[in-house]
Motif scaffolding. Structure first.
Motif, mmCIF file in Angstrom:
data_model
loop_
_atom_site.group_PDB
_atom_site.id
_atom_site.type_symbol
_atom_site.label_atom_id
_atom_site.label_comp_id
_atom_site.label_asym_id
_atom_site.label_seq_id
_atom_site.Cartn_x
_atom_site.Cartn_y
_atom_site.Cartn_z
ATOM 1 N N ALA A 1 0.833 -1.208 0.000
ATOM 2 C CA ALA A 1 0.000 0.000 0.000
ATOM 3 C C ALA A 1 0.866 1.257 0.000
ATOM 4 C CB ALA A 1 -0.934 -0.012 1.209
ATOM 5 N N ARG A 2 1.983 1.227 0.733
ATOM 6 C CA ARG A 2 2.903 2.367 0.731
ATOM 7 C C ARG A 2 3.447 2.613 -0.676
ATOM 8 N NH1 ARG A 2 5.868 4.393 4.857
ATOM 9 N NH2 ARG A 2 7.761 4.157 3.609
ATOM 10 N N TYR A 3 3.861 1.544 -1.345
ATOM 11 C CA TYR A 3 4.393 1.680 -2.707
ATOM 12 C C TYR A 3 3.301 2.214 -3.644
ATOM 13 C CZ TYR A 3 6.296 0.385 -7.250
ATOM 14 O OH TYR A 3 6.738 0.411 -8.542
ATOM 15 N N ALA A 4 2.097 1.661 -3.544
ATOM 16 C CA ALA A 4 1.003 2.120 -4.401
ATOM 17 C C ALA A 4 0.679 3.585 -4.148
ATOM 18 C CB ALA A 4 -0.236 1.251 -4.171
ATOM 19 N N ALA A 5 0.773 4.021 -2.882
ATOM 20 C CA ALA A 5 0.500 5.421 -2.565
ATOM 21 C C ALA A 5 1.534 6.335 -3.220
ATOM 22 C CB ALA A 5 0.488 5.617 -1.052
ATOM 23 N N TYR A 6 2.808 5.968 -3.115
ATOM 24 C CA TYR A 6 3.845 6.775 -3.767
ATOM 25 C C TYR A 6 3.642 6.802 -5.286
ATOM 26 C CZ TYR A 6 6.863 7.608 0.288
ATOM 27 O OH TYR A 6 7.376 8.052 1.475
ATOM 28 N N ALA A 7 3.356 5.632 -5.868
ATOM 29 C CA ALA A 7 3.156 5.570 -7.315
ATOM 30 C C ALA A 7 1.943 6.393 -7.736
ATOM 31 C CB ALA A 7 2.995 4.120 -7.753
ATOM 32 N N GLY A 8 0.841 6.271 -6.999
ATOM 33 C CA GLY A 8 -0.352 7.044 -7.323
ATOM 34 C C GLY A 8 -0.114 8.534 -7.231
ATOM 35 N N PHE A 9 0.575 8.973 -6.178
ATOM 36 C CA PHE A 9 0.884 10.405 -6.020
ATOM 37 C C PHE A 9 1.765 10.889 -7.168
ATOM 38 C CE2 PHE A 9 3.960 13.577 -4.498
ATOM 39 C CZ PHE A 9 3.096 14.611 -4.178
ATOM 40 N N THR A 10 2.764 10.098 -7.525
ATOM 41 C CA THR A 10 3.691 10.499 -8.584
ATOM 42 C C THR A 10 2.974 10.697 -9.911
ATOM 43 O OG1 THR A 10 5.520 9.346 -7.498
ATOM 44 C CG2 THR A 10 5.756 9.806 -9.846
ATOM 45 N N VAL A 11 2.157 9.732 -10.307
ATOM 46 C CA VAL A 11 1.462 9.827 -11.590
ATOM 47 C C VAL A 11 0.374 10.894 -11.551
ATOM 48 C CG1 VAL A 11 0.113 8.555 -13.291
ATOM 49 C CG2 VAL A 11 1.991 7.426 -12.099
ATOM 50 N N LEU A 12 -0.310 11.038 -10.418
ATOM 51 C CA LEU A 12 -1.364 12.046 -10.303
ATOM 52 C C LEU A 12 -0.798 13.449 -10.491
ATOM 53 C CD1 LEU A 12 -4.249 12.947 -9.588
ATOM 54 C CD2 LEU A 12 -3.610 12.778 -7.172
#
Length: 680
Positions: free
Chosen positions: A167-178
């Motif tokens: 979930a931490r990795y997905a949060a960073y990835a989501g923030f980056t792409v957003l």
């Protein structure tokens, strides 16, 4: 019935369609790899305890205290003391004994505890949000057997730890792409706000970030506590999480994501319509558009002003929301602890925003290059300049963060944090190298005559050259018959419209792929994206690794206690002279294995000629002056003439121990000899 030909499909088209899926699979594999490798490394460390680990005390202590290297969060059940039968003997009430820079907590013990070995198990959450735990034993009177098994699972480990890490990795990835996707649209290609592929990319990143934040909030209680998924539904635990700094940061992130949803709705709604509307709002390069009648909209100053105001509002509002979301990490993790937190937190926010603008913008560019045939060359050049600026920001902020977290050059290679940082620097260097190749392809594109989009292709992003290439394709000889058939069957009309659109898109891709410069740029950007996925995984792992400065300090504390004879029996010979008759001789001592914990002692007393010397009494004492421990007295048992032994000799800590041997050769003749040895 008239047969219809399927839309043309090529191997390149199929490969392009698989790219987003392959990227997601790679990201998931990397997330699993890095999160399953190990639970988050502790960032606060236990520096001392009273009683000490392995200590043997004469009487039962009134309390147990723990000291830490930095501030931690503990609850009433954070320190548990168990007797040899596994029964709790603490009162269950946490004592906050912090004073100034000293971080110390304790718990009281019941009175009248019997002799035996007691186990202390503790768990806490460090100031940078990562759970830590540990256990040790001490003995009252003398060591004894115990039924308590020390826990082998670290805090933050197990399946819950893996799920939380993903979930931490997905949060960073989501923030980056957003953030990167929105920056790409507003700063590089404003007409991209009307492109469905970019809209889907940004919307899915928002969903990913929101879902990951919710998962982290729900799993926070079991992640820092029991490690059981069932505790995710404990409302009391959830309430306790909301009262912590990390819980407040996650809730704040969710609220900010609500504002981000409104921002996305305006960006891809009202603003996108202005970019493709009847009055043709200003394009990405600031040039005025044309209306559908071919006339310019230069006279419509009010429409231009409204579009400019909306653009300014989106930039300002989006920047505030993005900075706020980035602050939810900075205020709850590494930047909020250690030295200079007042400087480190704003620097961390800038670092996160720059990384998101670069890597997320790269993802948006990759999607545009593979799905939108008519993306302008100017948009690619603008992103190239934006990427250069973000790399400069990342360099400055990264150097400061590295100095703050490492503290010394030796920590760069001597700690896990430093080695991960070197790997990250190498990946960034590779990414910059590939970006340099991409700039070369961009320069070649700039040398070609730019094609303005046609009126028919304005909404779809197809350039004039591409539209011409599509128009030059041979006509379908069966088109009149299909048109007549469609007039009789509305469903058939819809089907034919979809097929014509698919054929037109396929032909547009063929025309696009015929340009070697665009194909080269797509390949180099794809390579950048692959390195960026790995870089994001390493960065996520870096945020859950103990900073090099703290790790080096712990290594330094342990270096002074290094042993010169690890796991090897300590053997010393001590000459003595009590002054009386037969008062001269030597005491030969052996301590096996000569390390912290239980040891076996053998002592031989010999006369000057080497014969066994049987004396009335001999005693031994152990003292560790550096830690103010001892003397710990020991009276060995006589095993044979001139030979004494003792088992279970407990040495609680490593260090330079002084061994005192008291020899009595008669009723009045006695002396004490000593020697210092290193115990590991």
């Amino acid at each position: 019935m008239t047969a219809t030909a399927p839309a043309p499909s090529t191997a390149r088209d199929r490969a392009a369609a698989l790219l987003p899926r392959l990227a997601l699979v790679l990201a998931a594999l990397l997330a699993t790899l890095f999160t399953a490798a190990a639970p988050a490394t502790a960032h606060a460390a236990l520096t001392a305890s009273d009683p000490k680990d392995g200590a043997v005390v004469a009487t039962a202590p009134a309390q147990v205290t723990l000291s830490f290297s930095e501030q931690v969060a503990m609850g009433d059940d954070s320190i548990r003391v168990l007797d040899p039968q596994g029964k709790r003997v603490d009162t269950g009430e946490l004592r906050d004994m912090c004073s100034g820079s000293t971080v110390r907590y304790g718990t009281a013990l019941h009175s009248g505890l019997p002799d035996g070995t007691y186990t202390v198990a503790w768990q806490a959450v460090s100031a940078d949000s990562h759970p830590i735990s540990g256990a040790f034993t001490f003995s009252v009177g003398a060591p004894s057997a115990t039924s308590v098994t020390l826990p082998d699972r670290q805090a933050g480990g197990g399946p819950v730890g893996v799920a939380y890490g993903i979930a931490r990795y997905a949060a960073y990835a989501g923030f980056t792409v957003l953030v990167g996707g929105c920056v790409f649209v507003l700063a590089c290609w404003r007409r991209g706000s009307a492109q469905r592929p970019l809209q889907k990319l940004v919307l899915r990143s928002w969903v990913t970030l929101t879902a990951a934040t919710l998962v982290m909030l729900v799993l926070r209680n079991p992640y820092t506590g029991s490690g059981e998924f069932a505790d995710a539904f404990d409302l009391g635990g959830l309430k306790a999480v909301l009262e912590t700094k990390t819980g407040a940061a996650l809730v704040s992130r969710l609220l900010l994501l609500g504002a981000a949803a409104l921002f996305i709705a305006v960006l891809f709604g009202a603003y996108a319509r202005r970019q493709t509307g009847t009055h043709g709002a200003t394009g990405a390069d600031g040039a005025k558009g044309t209306d559908r009648d071919g006339g310019t909209d230069g006279g419509d100053g009010a429409a231009e002003k409204d579009t400019a105001d909306l653009f300014f509002g989106l930039c300002l509002g989006g920047g505030v929301v993005a900075a706020g979301v980035a602050a939810t990490w900075a205020l709850a993790e590494h930047a909020s602890t250690g030295i200079q937190p007042g400087i480190a937190m704003p620097v961390d926010i800038l670092h996160l925003l720059a990384a998101a603008a670069w890597l997320g913008g790269l993802a948006a560019l990759l999607v545009a290059l593979h799905t939108v045939p008519g993306i302008e060359r100017d948009a690619v050049r603008r992103f190239s300049r934006l990427a250069f600026a973000t790399v400069l920001v990342l360099t400055v902020t990264g150097v400061y963060q590295s100095w703050r977290q490492l503290g010394s050059w030796s920590a760069l290679t001597g700690t896990a944090y430093g080695r991960l940082l070197l790997l990250k620097v190498g990946l960034v260097a590779a990414l910059v190298g590939i970006a340099y190749v991409s700039r070369g392809w961009t320069a070649r594109l700039a040398e070609e005559p730019a094609g303005e989009p046609t009126e028919a292709g304005r909404a779809s992003g197809v350039s004039r050259e591409t539209s011409k290439a599509v128009a030059e394709q041979p006509a379908d000889p069966g088109a009149p018959a299909k048109t007549a058939e469609a007039a009789e069957d509305p469903r058939r009309a819809v089907q034919l419209a979809r097929q014509r659109a698919a054929v037109q898109n396929a032909r547009a891709r063929q025309a696009r792929d015929a340009d070697p410069n665009r194909a080269g740029l797509r390949r180099s950007v794809l390579a950048e994206a692959g390195v960026a996925v790995v870089l994001l995984a390493v960065t996520t792992l870096l945020t859950s690794t103990e900073p090099g400065r703290a790790a080096a300090q712990e290594t330094g504390r342990g270096a002074g206690a290094a042993t010169a004879v690890p796991d090897r029996a300590v053997k010393i010979t001590l000459p003595f002279d009590t002054g009386g008759s037969h008062g001269k001789g030597s005491a030969r001592l052996q301590l096996d294995p000569g390390r912290v914990g239980a040891n076996t002692l053998h002592l031989w007393v010999e006369s000057p000629d080497g014969a066994p010397l049987d004396i009335p009494e001999i005693k031994v004492a152990f003292t560790l002056p550096a830690k103010d421990i001892g003397p710990l007295p020991l009276v060995p048992e006589r095993a044979a003439a001139g030979h004494w032994s003792a088992s279970g000799v407990q040495l609680p800590l490593a260090g330079d121990w002084r061994i005192d041997v008291t020899v009595r050769t008669s009723e009045i003749d006695q002396t004490t000899v000593q020697k210092t040895v290193k115990i590991g």
